[in-house]
Motif scaffolding. Structure first.
Motif, mmCIF file in Angstrom:
data_model
loop_
_atom_site.group_PDB
_atom_site.id
_atom_site.type_symbol
_atom_site.label_atom_id
_atom_site.label_comp_id
_atom_site.label_asym_id
_atom_site.label_seq_id
_atom_site.Cartn_x
_atom_site.Cartn_y
_atom_site.Cartn_z
ATOM 1 N N ILE A 47 0.848 -1.204 0.000
ATOM 2 C CA ILE A 47 0.000 0.000 0.000
ATOM 3 C C ILE A 47 0.882 1.252 0.000
ATOM 4 N N ALA A 48 2.033 1.168 0.682
ATOM 5 C CA ALA A 48 2.948 2.321 0.698
ATOM 6 C C ALA A 48 3.393 2.653 -0.722
ATOM 7 N N GLY A 49 3.629 1.628 -1.516
ATOM 8 C CA GLY A 49 4.017 1.825 -2.922
ATOM 9 C C GLY A 49 2.897 2.488 -3.707
ATOM 10 N N THR A 50 1.659 2.070 -3.439
ATOM 11 C CA THR A 50 0.511 2.678 -4.134
ATOM 12 C C THR A 50 0.405 4.154 -3.764
ATOM 13 N N ILE A 51 0.586 4.470 -2.483
ATOM 14 C CA ILE A 51 0.505 5.873 -2.041
ATOM 15 C C ILE A 51 1.628 6.695 -2.690
ATOM 16 N N ALA A 52 2.838 6.121 -2.744
ATOM 17 C CA ALA A 52 3.971 6.837 -3.352
ATOM 18 C C ALA A 52 3.659 7.122 -4.821
ATOM 19 N N MET A 53 3.031 6.160 -5.483
ATOM 20 C CA MET A 53 2.661 6.340 -6.887
ATOM 21 C C MET A 53 1.594 7.446 -7.007
ATOM 22 N N LEU A 54 0.600 7.420 -6.102
ATOM 23 C CA LEU A 54 -0.473 8.438 -6.158
ATOM 24 C C LEU A 54 0.070 9.836 -5.873
ATOM 25 N N ASN A 55 1.127 9.917 -5.046
ATOM 26 C CA ASN A 55 1.735 11.217 -4.753
ATOM 27 C C ASN A 55 2.282 11.879 -6.011
ATOM 28 N N LYS A 56 2.626 11.073 -7.006
ATOM 29 C CA LYS A 56 3.169 11.629 -8.261
ATOM 30 C C LYS A 56 2.058 12.111 -9.184
ATOM 31 N N THR A 57 0.830 11.751 -8.892
ATOM 32 C CA THR A 57 -0.294 12.133 -9.759
ATOM 33 C C THR A 57 -0.976 13.399 -9.212
ATOM 34 N N GLU A 58 -1.917 13.929 -10.006
ATOM 35 C CA GLU A 58 -2.693 15.090 -9.553
ATOM 36 C C GLU A 58 -3.971 14.658 -8.830
ATOM 37 N N ALA A 59 -4.012 13.397 -8.369
ATOM 38 C CA ALA A 59 -5.191 12.933 -7.619
ATOM 39 C C ALA A 59 -5.385 13.825 -6.398
ATOM 40 N N ASP A 60 -6.656 14.161 -6.097
ATOM 41 C CA ASP A 60 -6.939 15.084 -4.990
ATOM 42 C C ASP A 60 -7.098 14.326 -3.683
ATOM 43 N N TRP A 61 -7.797 13.214 -3.736
ATOM 44 C CA TRP A 61 -8.118 12.449 -2.540
ATOM 45 C C TRP A 61 -7.568 11.031 -2.677
ATOM 46 N N VAL A 62 -7.434 10.350 -1.531
ATOM 47 C CA VAL A 62 -7.166 8.909 -1.538
ATOM 48 C C VAL A 62 -8.432 8.248 -0.987
ATOM 49 N N HIS A 63 -9.031 7.375 -1.784
ATOM 50 C CA HIS A 63 -10.285 6.712 -1.398
ATOM 51 C C HIS A 63 -9.940 5.402 -0.691
ATOM 52 N N LEU A 64 -10.435 5.259 0.538
ATOM 53 C CA LEU A 64 -10.088 4.108 1.376
ATOM 54 C C LEU A 64 -11.309 3.209 1.532
ATOM 55 N N ASP A 65 -11.315 2.086 0.840
ATOM 56 C CA ASP A 65 -12.457 1.167 0.852
ATOM 57 C C ASP A 65 -12.329 0.186 2.008
ATOM 58 N N VAL A 66 -13.133 0.401 3.037
ATOM 59 C CA VAL A 66 -13.073 -0.429 4.241
ATOM 60 C C VAL A 66 -14.224 -1.433 4.201
ATOM 61 N N MET A 67 -13.885 -2.730 4.195
ATOM 62 C CA MET A 67 -14.911 -3.780 4.079
ATOM 63 C C MET A 67 -14.725 -4.798 5.189
ATOM 64 N N ASP A 68 -15.862 -5.225 5.777
ATOM 65 C CA ASP A 68 -15.783 -6.095 6.959
ATOM 66 C C ASP A 68 -16.171 -7.548 6.711
ATOM 67 N N GLY A 69 -16.493 -7.915 5.472
ATOM 68 C CA GLY A 69 -16.873 -9.301 5.201
ATOM 69 C C GLY A 69 -18.264 -9.650 5.705
ATOM 70 N N VAL A 70 -19.010 -8.664 6.205
ATOM 71 C CA VAL A 70 -20.383 -8.901 6.678
ATOM 72 C C VAL A 70 -21.345 -8.060 5.829
ATOM 73 N N PHE A 71 -21.103 -6.757 5.814
ATOM 74 C CA PHE A 71 -21.949 -5.876 4.992
ATOM 75 C C PHE A 71 -21.703 -6.126 3.506
ATOM 76 N N VAL A 72 -20.450 -6.460 3.173
ATOM 77 C CA VAL A 72 -20.095 -6.800 1.784
ATOM 78 C C VAL A 72 -19.253 -8.085 1.802
ATOM 79 N N PRO A 73 -19.280 -8.839 0.700
ATOM 80 C CA PRO A 73 -18.568 -10.123 0.693
ATOM 81 C C PRO A 73 -17.072 -9.977 0.392
ATOM 82 N N ASN A 74 -16.388 -9.144 1.162
ATOM 83 C CA ASN A 74 -14.945 -8.960 0.972
ATOM 84 C C ASN A 74 -14.412 -8.301 2.238
ATOM 85 N N ILE A 75 -13.125 -8.468 2.494
ATOM 86 C CA ILE A 75 -12.494 -7.871 3.675
ATOM 87 C C ILE A 75 -11.261 -7.104 3.204
ATOM 88 N N THR A 76 -11.095 -5.877 3.700
ATOM 89 C CA THR A 76 -9.899 -5.126 3.274
ATOM 90 C C THR A 76 -9.017 -4.774 4.466
#
Ligand code: DX5
Ligand code: ZN
Length: 219
Positions: free
Chosen positions: A16-45
């Motif tokens: 994830i640190a590598g992804t953030i370092a890559m995003l720092n080089k872009t003009e992206a404004d926000w970092v979207h953090l998808d938090v999933m618990d495996g209950v509300f949605v069928p995936n865990i992050t």
């Protein structure tokens, strides 16, 4: 100006640190953090510890999207971890008292958003629209990146944008799921002000160009 919020979910979760370092080089404004618990949605992050660990790696705005059964038990932890905005789902069982959840997020000194699943009508936002900073329109069923944009989402974006304009509200309208260069222009003209871009940026061969192109769709 349209804001671009790449989701780290679509990057390599062991770097994830590598992804953030890559995003720092872009003009992206926000970092979207998808938090999933495996209950509300069928995936865990990931949870607040991960967010706290990546917080020092970027100055970008942290946009936490909680796809969890009960966000109440996590609000304080995510605020402490450095989230600038917490978005909860209208459909989460823990949001039965949604007005109170929004107040609690604001009491933590950060912005509050409410997300709607594709099948949920935007009329449920009627009484709380004035109290939120952002409405998130899910344009795929939450749980996974890389899905196809659901076209009827455009009508929901338009409807929220019209209501907000009528009431003189300046809340952000964020669209999440399947947003790409080939549909970004219509999403923006429907009224979106923030585009989540998972696959379209993080998995792109040239993320710097991908962000530029998405921003270009708003000009
Ligand atoms: C889906 C997530 C999205 C997703 C976006 O549940 O909320 O943020 O990662 O990914 P793409 O842009 O690939 O649809
Ligand atoms: Zn999301």
């Amino acid at each position: 100006m349209i804001k671009i919020a790449p989701s780290i979910l679509n990057g390599n979760m062991s770097d994830i640190a590598g992804t953030i370092a890559m995003l720092n080089k872009t003009e992206a404004d926000w970092v979207h953090l998808d938090v999933m618990d495996g209950v509300f949605v069928p995936n865990i992050t990931f949870g607040p510890k991960t967010v706290a660990d990546i917080r020092p790696l970027t100055k970008k705005f942290f946009d936490a999207h909680l796809m969890v059964h009960d966000p109440n038990i996590l609000l304080e932890e995510f605020a402490k971890a450095g989230a600038d905005l917490i978005t909860v789902h209208y459909e989460s069982p823990g949001c039965a008292h949604l007005d109170r959840v929004i107040q609690r997020i604001h009491d933590l000194g950060i912005k509050a958003g409410v997300a709607l699943n594709p099948a949920t009508p935007d009329s449920v936002l009627d009484y709380i629209l004035d109290s939120i900073d952002l409405a998130l329109v899910m344009s795929v069923n939450p749980g996974f990146g890389g899905q196809k944009f659901i076209p009827y989402s455009l009508r929901k974006i338009e409807s929220i944008a019209n209501t907000a304009a009528k009431r003189g509200l300046s809340l952000d309208i964020e669209v999440d799921g399947g947003v790409k260069v080939n549909n970004a222009a219509e999403v923006i003209s429907a009224g979106a002000t923030v585009l989540v871009a998972g696959t379209a940026v993080v998995a792109a061969p040239d993320p710097i160009l991908a962000v530029k192109e998405l921003k270009g769709c708003g000009k």
